[in-house]
Scaffold this active site. Structure first.
Site, mmCIF file in Angstrom:
data_model
loop_
_atom_site.group_PDB
_atom_site.id
_atom_site.type_symbol
_atom_site.label_atom_id
_atom_site.label_comp_id
_atom_site.label_asym_id
_atom_site.label_seq_id
_atom_site.Cartn_x
_atom_site.Cartn_y
_atom_site.Cartn_z
ATOM 1 N N ASP A 13 -3.803 5.915 0.644
ATOM 2 C CA ASP A 13 -3.107 6.712 1.655
ATOM 3 C C ASP A 13 -4.058 7.325 2.689
ATOM 4 O OD1 ASP A 13 -0.736 6.169 0.289
ATOM 5 O OD2 ASP A 13 -1.018 7.903 -1.015
ATOM 6 N N LYS A 16 -4.476 3.657 6.366
ATOM 7 C CA LYS A 16 -4.821 2.252 6.630
ATOM 8 C C LYS A 16 -3.794 1.597 7.555
ATOM 9 C CE LYS A 16 -4.748 1.496 2.185
ATOM 10 N NZ LYS A 16 -4.651 2.856 1.648
ATOM 11 N N GLY A 40 2.167 1.772 0.398
ATOM 12 C CA GLY A 40 3.101 2.253 1.414
ATOM 13 C C GLY A 40 2.265 2.546 2.640
ATOM 14 N N HIS A 41 2.342 1.689 3.640
ATOM 15 C CA HIS A 41 1.509 1.820 4.836
ATOM 16 C C HIS A 41 2.392 2.222 6.016
ATOM 17 C CE1 HIS A 41 -1.645 -1.103 2.940
ATOM 18 N NE2 HIS A 41 -1.482 0.002 2.256
ATOM 19 N N GLN A 225 -4.245 0.403 -1.373
ATOM 20 C CA GLN A 225 -4.823 1.408 -2.275
ATOM 21 C C GLN A 225 -6.207 1.830 -1.748
ATOM 22 O OE1 GLN A 225 -3.396 -1.630 -4.134
ATOM 23 N NE2 GLN A 225 -1.587 -0.443 -3.651
ATOM 24 N N GLY A 303 7.533 9.019 -2.779
ATOM 25 C CA GLY A 303 7.950 10.339 -2.315
ATOM 26 C C GLY A 303 7.333 11.478 -3.126
#
Ligand code: GDP
Ligand code: IMO
Ligand code: MG
Length: 427
Positions: A13, A16, A40-41, A225, A303
């Site tokens: 996070d 990226k 999650g990007h 990651q 989330g």
């Protein structure tokens, strides 16, 4: 740009997605080579926010070829949902701009189910996985019991492989986990059907990338990651199940390591971690809360609130050295705008001894004590600054001080979530 690797240098996070989207302008190909929909990007374009899990962050630029290579743990259902979701928002996603490896291992229902059950059994040792089936899929890959994309495209083969896999997994569900078995016929039908939807995208992506490079095309490798979550070099066992840095490129994409020209890490101006495991510079007090609030630190995939703490120069230096990075990009510098003072972890105390290097082999990472140094903040809004020399003197002092501690050049600063909110510094 010829071939460039961009990877996370902390616990994920780092921003990226935003940086890859920006750099994709100069690339012909954008390549995901490891991880899966645990990633999650986030990419913000004007008023629009996209959170990409499997499809490379270059997809928003017309004319770029996005590649999901063999090292990715591919959840075909999530992949097709993502394709559909982007199309609904007017983004063109076709075989001409999205390619998928025949050899990528497939995440099936039993992997997701097992991910959840395994966490329950781990009890206090739980990892806090994203529950996306990543670990069980890579475990089957190593056990040679997995299914690959090509297996979904051939009816007989799909039935054979899935039957064999479910024989074992259903025994595990019913006899060990006291859970329900999955229905073989339902599973075959479901995955053959989604296989048909994947078919147009599928090819030998390794050959595609090598050919493209030979023709002088530029390739951008998008890490998912972060290095501290790397299966070999991270905070094991609290890691993900792949090689997250540039070290994952050759095996995960079929593109030779020696042809990657430039390697760049990404780290935030502070640090976060989602899930369990050691986080030496975590701040569980007021500062950590302020960083979480200012930085909107909630997981893009699950989330969950992210754990927050100060920048750790020992861990970032390790991550960059390990991958032979040419330099790094510091993101979320604007999040420090309101802080009167800013702390940076500069060394560790491990077993009573001060050290400047990551303690590989230490079995009690939780016991690491971080030594901090403190700098003055700038307490000004820097989000509109676009040239390094226009930053407040205190911000420049902070950046240069951190750069020296890390020992690798900062090639770009990011001062907001939007594409244009960057300050170039050599990239
Ligand atoms: P990734 O997984 O590394 O792509 O990062 P995520 O997208 O999960 O989390 C990064 C978050 O920070 C996202 O919400 C981005 O929109 C946001 N972001 C990225 N760079 C910056 C920045 O420089 N400043 C601010 N304020 N937000 C940023
Ligand atoms: P991006 O690409 C942050 C973490 C999970 C958990 C551990 C193992 O957005 O930076 P897994 O589901 O991979 O088996 O979970 O790794 N994790 C991430 N943390 N960002 C990510 O991806 C992550 N992907 C996995 O929270 O601690
Ligand atoms: Mg993320």
């Amino acid at each position: 740009m010829a071939s460039l690797s961009v990877f996370g240098a902390q616990w994920g996070d780092e921003g990226k997605g935003k940086i890859i989207d920006l750099l994709a302008r100069d690339a012909d190909f954008v390549v995901r080579y490891q991880g899966g929909s645990n990633a999650g990007h986030t990419v913000i374009v004007g008023e629009e926010k996209y959170v990409l899990h499997l499809i490379p962050s270059g997809i928003l630029h017309p004319g770029k070829i996005n590649v999901v290579a063999n090292g990715v743990a591919l959840d075909p259902l999530t992949f097709m949902d993502e394709v559909d979701g982007l199309r609904e928002r007017g983004i063109s996603v076709e075989a001409s701009n999205l390619r998928l490896s025949t050899s990528a291992h497939v995440i099936l229902d039993h992997h997701r189910k097992l991910d959840g059950l395994a966490e329950t059994w781990r009890g206090v040792g739980r990892i806090g996985t994203t529950g996306r089936g990543i670990g069980p899929c890579y475990a089957d890959k190593a056990s040679r019991t997995g299914l690959r994309v090509a297996d979904l495209l051939e009816s007989k083969r799909c039935r054979e492989r899935l039957s064999a896999a479910l024989l074992e997994k259903n025994a595990l569900f019913t006899h060990v986990h006291d859970a329900d078995a999955l229905d073989l016929e339902e599973q075959i039908e479901k995955y053959e059907a989604v296989g048909e939807r994947l078919r147009p995208f599928v090819c030998d992506t390794g050959a595609l990338l090598r050919e493209a490079h030979a023709e002088g095309k530029s390739l951008l490798f998008e890490g998912a990651q972060g290095v501290m979550l790397d299966i070999d070099h991270g905070t094991y066992p609290y890691v993900t199940s792949s090689n997250t840095g540039a070290n994952g490129i050759p095996s995960g994409s079929g593109f030779p390591a020696r042809k990657v020209d430039r390697l760049v890490g990404i780290a935030k101006s502070y640090c976060t971690r989602v899930g369990e495991g050691a986080f030496p510079s975590e701040d569980q007090g007021e500062a950590g809360e302020s960083l979480a609030r200012e930085g909107h630190e909630f997981g893009s995939t699950t989330g969950r609130p992210r754990r927050c703490g100060w920048f750790d120069s020992v861990a970032v230096r390790y991550a960059l050295e390990l991958n032979g990075a040419d330099g790094w990009i510091m993101t979320k510098l604007d999040i420090l705008d309101s802080f009167e003072t800013i702390r940076v972890g500069t060394s560790y105390v491990v077993d009573g001894e001060e050290r400047m290097t990551w303690p590989v082999g230490c079995t009690d990472l939780e016991a690491i004590e971080v030594q901090y140094e403190e700098l003055s903040g700038w307490q000004e809004d820097i989000s509109a600054v676009r040239r390094y020399e226009d930053l407040p003197a205190a911000t420049r002092a902070y950046v240069e001080w951190v750069e020296e501690r890390v020992g690798a050049p900062i090639l770009m600063l990011s001062v907001g979530p939007e594409r244009e909110q960057v300050i170039p510094r050599g990239l």
